[in-house]
Design a protein around this motif. Structure first.
Motif, mmCIF file in Angstrom:
data_model
loop_
_atom_site.group_PDB
_atom_site.id
_atom_site.type_symbol
_atom_site.label_atom_id
_atom_site.label_comp_id
_atom_site.label_asym_id
_atom_site.label_seq_id
_atom_site.Cartn_x
_atom_site.Cartn_y
_atom_site.Cartn_z
ATOM 1 N N VAL A 13 0.864 -1.174 0.000
ATOM 2 C CA VAL A 13 0.000 0.000 0.000
ATOM 3 C C VAL A 13 0.907 1.231 0.000
ATOM 4 O O VAL A 13 1.559 1.516 0.999
ATOM 5 N N PRO A 14 0.968 1.951 -1.139
ATOM 6 C CA PRO A 14 1.794 3.160 -1.194
ATOM 7 C C PRO A 14 1.205 4.260 -0.311
ATOM 8 O O PRO A 14 -0.001 4.249 -0.004
ATOM 9 N N PRO A 15 2.014 5.237 0.069
ATOM 10 C CA PRO A 15 1.524 6.314 0.945
ATOM 11 C C PRO A 15 0.295 7.037 0.384
ATOM 12 O O PRO A 15 -0.611 7.389 1.141
ATOM 13 N N ASP A 16 0.242 7.233 -0.920
ATOM 14 C CA ASP A 16 -0.870 7.968 -1.525
ATOM 15 C C ASP A 16 -2.169 7.158 -1.581
ATOM 16 O O ASP A 16 -3.242 7.726 -1.815
ATOM 17 N N ASP A 17 -2.098 5.844 -1.393
ATOM 18 C CA ASP A 17 -3.282 4.982 -1.493
ATOM 19 C C ASP A 17 -3.840 4.565 -0.134
ATOM 20 O O ASP A 17 -4.768 3.759 -0.082
ATOM 21 N N ARG A 18 -3.295 5.081 0.954
ATOM 22 C CA ARG A 18 -3.743 4.648 2.281
ATOM 23 C C ARG A 18 -5.233 4.880 2.494
ATOM 24 O O ARG A 18 -5.913 4.075 3.111
ATOM 25 N N ALA A 68 9.885 2.970 4.882
ATOM 26 C CA ALA A 68 10.060 4.121 3.993
ATOM 27 C C ALA A 68 10.493 3.681 2.599
ATOM 28 O O ALA A 68 10.395 4.450 1.642
ATOM 29 N N GLU A 69 10.951 2.440 2.469
ATOM 30 C CA GLU A 69 11.426 1.920 1.193
ATOM 31 C C GLU A 69 10.275 1.330 0.391
ATOM 32 O O GLU A 69 9.376 0.705 0.940
ATOM 33 N N GLU A 70 10.365 1.494 -0.925
ATOM 34 C CA GLU A 70 9.344 0.964 -1.823
ATOM 35 C C GLU A 70 9.683 -0.470 -2.205
ATOM 36 O O GLU A 70 10.821 -0.783 -2.533
ATOM 37 N N GLY A 85 2.458 -1.785 18.806
ATOM 38 C CA GLY A 85 1.335 -2.197 19.645
ATOM 39 C C GLY A 85 0.240 -2.979 18.938
ATOM 40 O O GLY A 85 -0.603 -3.579 19.581
ATOM 41 N N VAL A 86 0.234 -2.990 17.624
ATOM 42 C CA VAL A 86 -0.772 -3.714 16.855
ATOM 43 C C VAL A 86 -0.213 -5.099 16.512
ATOM 44 O O VAL A 86 0.917 -5.214 16.038
ATOM 45 N N ALA A 87 -0.992 -6.145 16.775
ATOM 46 C CA ALA A 87 -0.537 -7.517 16.538
ATOM 47 C C ALA A 87 -0.153 -7.748 15.084
ATOM 48 O O ALA A 87 -0.897 -7.383 14.178
ATOM 49 N N GLY A 88 1.044 -8.317 14.858
ATOM 50 C CA GLY A 88 1.499 -8.662 13.516
ATOM 51 C C GLY A 88 2.026 -7.483 12.711
ATOM 52 O O GLY A 88 2.271 -7.624 11.516
ATOM 53 N N VAL A 89 2.211 -6.331 13.353
ATOM 54 C CA VAL A 89 2.696 -5.138 12.653
ATOM 55 C C VAL A 89 4.082 -4.778 13.182
ATOM 56 O O VAL A 89 4.318 -4.758 14.389
ATOM 57 N N TYR A 90 4.984 -4.478 12.236
ATOM 58 C CA TYR A 90 6.356 -4.108 12.565
ATOM 59 C C TYR A 90 6.688 -2.775 11.918
ATOM 60 O O TYR A 90 6.143 -2.445 10.865
ATOM 61 N N ASP A 91 7.572 -2.007 12.544
ATOM 62 C CA ASP A 91 7.983 -0.704 12.024
ATOM 63 C C ASP A 91 9.466 -0.758 11.668
ATOM 64 O O ASP A 91 10.296 -1.029 12.528
ATOM 65 N N ALA A 92 9.774 -0.493 10.394
ATOM 66 C CA ALA A 92 11.153 -0.488 9.930
ATOM 67 C C ALA A 92 11.636 0.933 9.647
ATOM 68 O O ALA A 92 12.671 1.125 9.036
ATOM 69 N N THR A 93 10.849 1.938 10.067
ATOM 70 C CA THR A 93 11.228 3.324 9.788
ATOM 71 C C THR A 93 12.076 3.922 10.897
ATOM 72 O O THR A 93 12.738 4.926 10.679
ATOM 73 N N GLU A 94 12.053 3.336 12.084
ATOM 74 C CA GLU A 94 12.797 3.876 13.227
ATOM 75 C C GLU A 94 14.083 3.105 13.414
ATOM 76 O O GLU A 94 14.149 2.126 14.138
ATOM 77 N N ARG A 95 15.144 3.536 12.735
ATOM 78 C CA ARG A 95 16.436 2.847 12.847
ATOM 79 C C ARG A 95 17.459 3.775 13.405
ATOM 80 O O ARG A 95 17.541 4.897 13.223
#
Length: 95
Positions: A13-18, A68-70, A85-95
C-alpha cells in the motif's frame, strides 16, 4: 527490540493509497508518509509445503511492515524492524 524480518511481499500500500484501504487507525497513523508492506513470513513455501498446508487447512503467516522503502509484490525482503502495539505489525522506519 528490533528483529530481522524475512519474507516475500504479497501486497503493498503506497503512501498515496492509504485512504483507499480500511486500515486500523493506529496502523494508518504510524504509516503516515510510508509504505505498508504485507509479507509472507519466511518467504514462499515450496509446492509440496503449499499442498500439505492446504490439506491440513493451514494458513500463511502474514505480517505487516511499515517502511520508507518501496517494494513490489513478489520481492524478497530482509529488514530490521520493531514490533508495535498492533498484533502482527512491525515498524522499519525507526532505525
Amino acid at each position: 527490540m528490533p528483529e530481522t524480518i524475512t519474507g516475500t511481499v504479497i501486497h503493498v500500500v503506497p503512501p498515496d493509497d492509504r485512504d483507499d484501504h480500511d486500515l486500523d487507525p493506529a496502523l494508518a497513523e504510524r504509516a503516515a508518509g510510508n509504505y505498508i508492506v504485507v509479507c509472507r513470513r519466511g518467504g514462499s513455501p515450496s509446492f509440496l509445503r503449499r499442498v500439505w498446508s492446504l490439506l491440513r487447512g493451514g494458513s500463511i503467516d502474514a505480517i505487516t511492515v511499515v517502511t520508507a522503502e518501496e517494494y513490489a509484490e513478489g520481492d524478497r525482503i530482509a529488514i530490521e524492524a520493531s514490533p508495535v502495539g498492533v498484533a502482527g505489525v512491525y515498524d522499519a522506519t525507526e532505525r
